[in-house]
Design a protein around this motif. Structure first.
Motif, mmCIF file in Angstrom:
data_model
loop_
_atom_site.group_PDB
_atom_site.id
_atom_site.type_symbol
_atom_site.label_atom_id
_atom_site.label_comp_id
_atom_site.label_asym_id
_atom_site.label_seq_id
_atom_site.Cartn_x
_atom_site.Cartn_y
_atom_site.Cartn_z
ATOM 1 N N PHE A 5 7.610 20.202 79.048
ATOM 2 C CA PHE A 5 6.475 20.380 78.146
ATOM 3 C C PHE A 5 5.671 19.089 77.978
ATOM 4 C CE2 PHE A 5 9.239 23.728 75.954
ATOM 5 C CZ PHE A 5 8.732 24.748 76.749
ATOM 6 N N LEU A 6 6.247 17.968 78.371
ATOM 7 C CA LEU A 6 5.613 16.669 78.149
ATOM 8 C C LEU A 6 4.817 16.168 79.346
ATOM 9 C CD1 LEU A 6 8.610 14.893 76.383
ATOM 10 C CD2 LEU A 6 6.707 16.138 75.335
ATOM 11 N N ILE A 7 4.943 16.859 80.481
ATOM 12 C CA ILE A 7 4.267 16.402 81.694
ATOM 13 C C ILE A 7 3.532 17.573 82.340
ATOM 14 C CG2 ILE A 7 5.919 14.536 82.133
ATOM 15 C CD1 ILE A 7 7.196 16.423 84.240
ATOM 16 N N GLU A 8 2.683 17.274 83.296
ATOM 17 C CA GLU A 8 1.994 18.316 84.054
ATOM 18 C C GLU A 8 3.021 19.120 84.847
ATOM 19 O OE1 GLU A 8 -1.592 18.492 84.990
ATOM 20 O OE2 GLU A 8 -2.238 17.000 83.544
ATOM 21 N N GLU A 9 2.728 20.386 85.063
ATOM 22 C CA GLU A 9 3.682 21.292 85.709
ATOM 23 C C GLU A 9 4.147 20.801 87.076
ATOM 24 O OE1 GLU A 9 3.863 25.874 87.279
ATOM 25 O OE2 GLU A 9 2.570 25.417 85.570
ATOM 26 N N THR A 10 3.256 20.197 87.853
ATOM 27 C CA THR A 10 3.617 19.770 89.206
ATOM 28 C C THR A 10 3.966 18.287 89.300
ATOM 29 O OG1 THR A 10 1.296 19.399 89.745
ATOM 30 C CG2 THR A 10 2.221 21.580 90.273
ATOM 31 N N ALA A 11 3.905 17.579 88.178
ATOM 32 C CA ALA A 11 4.170 16.129 88.200
ATOM 33 C C ALA A 11 5.677 15.865 88.205
ATOM 34 C CB ALA A 11 3.530 15.464 86.987
ATOM 35 N N PRO A 12 6.122 14.984 89.079
ATOM 36 C CA PRO A 12 7.539 14.613 89.061
ATOM 37 C C PRO A 12 7.831 13.685 87.886
ATOM 38 C CG PRO A 12 6.388 13.285 90.678
ATOM 39 C CD PRO A 12 5.384 14.276 90.120
ATOM 40 N N VAL A 13 9.052 13.712 87.397
ATOM 41 C CA VAL A 13 9.471 12.776 86.359
ATOM 42 C C VAL A 13 10.120 11.594 87.075
ATOM 43 C CG1 VAL A 13 10.913 12.413 84.325
ATOM 44 C CG2 VAL A 13 9.821 14.629 84.704
ATOM 45 N N VAL A 14 9.374 10.503 87.183
ATOM 46 C CA VAL A 14 9.857 9.324 87.877
ATOM 47 C C VAL A 14 9.992 8.217 86.836
ATOM 48 C CG1 VAL A 14 9.531 7.857 89.912
ATOM 49 C CG2 VAL A 14 8.469 10.094 89.841
ATOM 50 N N TRP A 15 11.005 8.377 85.987
ATOM 51 C CA TRP A 15 11.214 7.461 84.884
ATOM 52 C C TRP A 15 12.534 6.736 85.076
ATOM 53 C CZ3 TRP A 15 10.154 11.261 80.261
ATOM 54 C CH2 TRP A 15 8.808 11.620 80.267
ATOM 55 N N ARG A 16 12.572 5.514 84.577
ATOM 56 C CA ARG A 16 13.801 4.744 84.604
ATOM 57 C C ARG A 16 14.149 4.333 83.179
ATOM 58 N NH1 ARG A 16 15.873 3.140 89.678
ATOM 59 N NH2 ARG A 16 16.970 1.584 88.484
ATOM 60 N N GLY A 17 15.298 3.723 83.015
ATOM 61 C CA GLY A 17 15.879 3.298 81.757
ATOM 62 C C GLY A 17 15.069 3.391 80.488
ATOM 63 N N LEU A 18 14.143 2.435 80.259
ATOM 64 C CA LEU A 18 13.417 2.380 78.996
ATOM 65 C C LEU A 18 12.507 3.582 78.796
ATOM 66 C CD1 LEU A 18 12.521 -1.416 78.785
ATOM 67 C CD2 LEU A 18 14.222 -0.160 77.453
ATOM 68 N N MET A 19 11.883 4.062 79.846
ATOM 69 C CA MET A 19 11.016 5.239 79.728
ATOM 70 C C MET A 19 11.845 6.473 79.383
ATOM 71 S SD MET A 19 8.439 4.595 82.923
ATOM 72 C CE MET A 19 7.347 5.954 82.576
ATOM 73 N N VAL A 20 13.006 6.584 80.004
ATOM 74 C CA VAL A 20 13.898 7.710 79.722
ATOM 75 C C VAL A 20 14.324 7.663 78.266
ATOM 76 C CG1 VAL A 20 16.185 8.682 80.185
ATOM 77 C CG2 VAL A 20 14.740 7.935 82.081
ATOM 78 N N MET A 21 14.777 6.515 77.817
ATOM 79 C CA MET A 21 15.268 6.404 76.442
ATOM 80 C C MET A 21 14.146 6.613 75.438
ATOM 81 S SD MET A 21 18.326 6.592 76.291
ATOM 82 C CE MET A 21 18.304 6.621 74.520
ATOM 83 N N SER A 22 12.936 6.171 75.760
ATOM 84 C CA SER A 22 11.803 6.413 74.869
ATOM 85 C C SER A 22 11.554 7.912 74.727
ATOM 86 C CB SER A 22 10.559 5.707 75.408
ATOM 87 O OG SER A 22 9.438 6.040 74.639
ATOM 88 N N ALA A 23 11.572 8.631 75.839
ATOM 89 C CA ALA A 23 11.363 10.082 75.794
ATOM 90 C C ALA A 23 12.501 10.771 75.055
ATOM 91 C CB ALA A 23 11.242 10.635 77.214
#
Length: 178
Positions: A5-23
Motif C-alpha cells: 500500500f506504500l509503494i506503486e504496484e509495479t515498483a520493487p521494494v529495494v530497501w536496506r536496514g534504515l529504510m526497512v526499519m523506518s517503514a
C-alpha cells in the motif's frame, strides 16, 4: 496493512536496514491497529537486512519458518531458523508449504516439490512441524480474489490446514497480558 500500500504496484521494494526499519516503525507506531491479540509480520525468506533489523529492533514472541520441501528452499529455511536462534528469537516450528498436489479429477496425490524435506529439516533442527499447506488451486483463486480460503470456504480441507497451523502457533506463544 501491507508494504504494497506504500509503494506503486509495479515498483520493487529495494530497501536496506534504515529504510526497512523506518517503514516498520511507521507500520507499528502510526497505523491504528485497534486491539490486537497478535501481530503477524510476514517477511521474505532469507537472513538479510529485513529479517535482522526486525528481529533486533522489535520484541518478537516467536518465528515460524515456512518452506516448500525442495532442497533449494530448505537451505534458506535452515539459515532463517539458525538466524532467529542466534538473535534469541524462539522458533515455534516449521510449516511445509505446497506439500502435496491432489488432482481435482482423479484425486491422485503428487509431491511435486518432494515429500518430507521440511519434516527432515525439523528433525535436524529439533523443531516441530506445525502443519502442511497443500498446493491447491482454490487457495490461489481465493487469495487472488481477496477472499482467503479460511473466509470463503471455512469448511474446506485447505482452510482447516491453515486453522490447524494457527492453533499450533497460538499454543506455542506466551500468553498475552490481559
Amino acid at each position: 496493512m501491507s508494504m504494497g500500500f506504500l509503494i506503486e504496484e509495479t515498483a520493487p521494494v529495494v530497501w536496506r536496514g534504515l529504510m526497512v526499519m523506518s517503514a516498520v516503525e511507521k507500520l507499528l507506531r502510526q497505523v491504528d491497529w485497534g486491539h490486537l491479540d497478535y501481530l503477524v509480520i510476514d517477511m521474505p525468506p532469507g537472513t538479510g537486512d529485513v529479517q535482522l533489523s526486525v528481529s533486533q529492533n522489535i520484541p518478537i514472541a516467536g518465528a515460524v519458518i515456512i518452506s516448500t520441501p525442495q532442497d533449494v528452499a530448505l537451505l534458506d529455511a535452515r539459515k532463517g531458523a539458525e538466524m532467529f536462534r542466534k538473535v534469541h528469537v524462539p522458533v515455534l516450528g516449521l510449516v511445509q508449504n505446497m506439500s502435496v498436489f491432489q488432482c481435482p479429477k482423479c484425486k491422485h496425490e503428487t509431491h511435486i516439490f518432494g515429500a518430507d524435506g521440511v519434516r527432515d529439516l525439523a528433525k535436524t533442527l529439533g523443531l516441530d512441524i506445525l502443519g502442511d499447506i497443500p498446493l491447491h488451486v482454490n487457495i490461489r483463486e481465493t487469495c487472488d480474489s481477496g477472499q482467503p480460503v479460511v473466509i470463503s470456504q471455512p469448511q474446506s480441507d485447505a482452510a482447516k490446514a491453515y486453522l490447524k497451523i494457527a492453533m499450533e502457533i497460538v499454543r506455542r506463544l506466551p500468553v498475552p497480558p490481559a
